[in-house]
Design a protein around this motif. Structure first.
Motif, PDB file in Angstrom:
ATOM      1  N   PHE A  32       4.289   2.674   0.389  1.00  0.00           N
ATOM      2  CA  PHE A  32       2.865   1.864   1.102  1.00  0.00           C
ATOM      3  C   PHE A  32       1.821   2.862   1.438  1.00  0.00           C
ATOM      4  O   PHE A  32       1.818   3.471   2.299  1.00  0.00           O
ATOM      5  N   GLU A  34      -1.093   2.090   1.606  1.00  0.00           N
ATOM      6  CA  GLU A  34      -2.065   1.536   2.580  1.00  0.00           C
ATOM      7  C   GLU A  34      -1.256   1.212   3.736  1.00  0.00           C
ATOM      8  O   GLU A  34      -1.076   0.157   3.953  1.00  0.00           O
ATOM      9  N   THR A  35      -1.303   2.199   4.831  1.00  0.00           N
ATOM     10  CA  THR A  35      -0.383   2.270   6.180  1.00  0.00           C
ATOM     11  C   THR A  35      -1.539   2.572   7.085  1.00  0.00           C
ATOM     12  O   THR A  35      -2.162   3.649   7.072  1.00  0.00           O
ATOM     13  N   ARG A  52       1.301  -2.067   7.348  1.00  0.00           N
ATOM     14  CA  ARG A  52       1.239  -1.499   6.038  1.00  0.00           C
ATOM     15  C   ARG A  52       1.035  -2.753   5.046  1.00  0.00           C
ATOM     16  O   ARG A  52       1.281  -3.891   5.330  1.00  0.00           O
ATOM     17  N   SER A  54       1.488  -4.167   1.122  1.00  0.00           N
ATOM     18  CA  SER A  54       2.060  -4.159  -0.122  1.00  0.00           C
ATOM     19  C   SER A  54       2.456  -5.381  -0.850  1.00  0.00           C
ATOM     20  O   SER A  54       2.755  -6.543  -0.022  1.00  0.00           O
ATOM     21  N   SER A  93       4.855  -4.923   7.789  1.00  0.00           N
ATOM     22  CA  SER A  93       4.451  -4.810   6.628  1.00  0.00           C
ATOM     23  C   SER A  93       3.921  -6.272   6.041  1.00  0.00           C
ATOM     24  O   SER A  93       4.762  -7.213   5.870  1.00  0.00           O
ATOM     25  N   GLY A 123      -3.306   5.857   6.018  1.00  0.00           N
ATOM     26  CA  GLY A 123      -3.021   6.160   4.580  1.00  0.00           C
ATOM     27  C   GLY A 123      -4.133   6.071   3.646  1.00  0.00           C
ATOM     28  O   GLY A 123      -5.111   6.288   3.965  1.00  0.00           O
TER      29      GLY A 123
END
Length: 186
Positions: A32, A34-35, A52, A54, A93, A123
């Motif tokens: 992940f 993009e967190t 997160r 995904s 998520s 992230g």
């Protein structure tokens, strides 16, 4: 566990092996990049949540990707979480991040006082995203990337759904420098 269960352990099932790879997660775990992790702290307490993104996640609770929010049992300790279909989550998520997106953040404690929200980890988001915390009580939009920590005062009358996080994709218009030099503005 997602349901009530009883576990019984006996001495016969103990192991003394120091390198038991059966219990270690393998590299097949979902990544992940993009967190964002947000930490709320104040009055001697702190709590953290993670969002997160995904394409393998959904807006519902995904047992492979999300984590339920567990209460500390201390009423004065803050609880910071998101909600998916009525479930409180400490790790949420979500499906892929594209364009503009907002998620409700929940904060509760029985201890009035001064608190702060900070980004404890960011992230690999694209540079064309801003991340803002909206304080619906004050109407303030706080860019958590550029401006850092957001400070606020809290009373129980504020309710637990005071904050919203906004992920805003900005568009940057680029032009050839030679063409721009031929423009006059009056």
């Amino acid at each position: 566990a997602t349901t009530a269960a009883t576990l019984n352990f006996t001495n016969a099932i103990r192991t003394l092996e120091s390198n038991n790879e059966d219990f270690w997660r393998t590299s097949s775990a979902v990544d992940f990049p993009e967190t964002i992790k947000l930490k709320v702290s104040g009055e001697g307490y702190q709590d953290e949540l993670a969002l997160r993104f995904s394409s393998e996640s959904t807006l519902n609770f995904d047992s492979e990707h999300d984590a339920y929010k567990l209460s500390s049992g201390e009423p004065n300790a803050p609880s910071f979480y998101t909600v998916a279909n009525g479930d409180r989550l400490s790790i949420n998520s979500l499906d892929s991040l594209a364009g503009t997106r907002s998620e409700q953040l929940y904060f509760q404690t029985q201890l009035p006082g001064n608190y702060q929200i900070e980004m404890s980890s960011k992230g690999d988001f694209s540079d064309d995203y801003t991340i803002e915390i909206e304080d619906t009580k004050t109407g303030i939009f706080h860019d958590i990337i550029s401006n850092g920590t957001y400070n606020f005062s809290y009373t129980q009358a504020d309710g637990n759904n005071r904050f919203v996080i906004h992920f805003n994709q900005t568009s940057v218009l680029t032009k050839d420098i030679e063409k721009v030099n031929n423009i006059s503005v009056y």
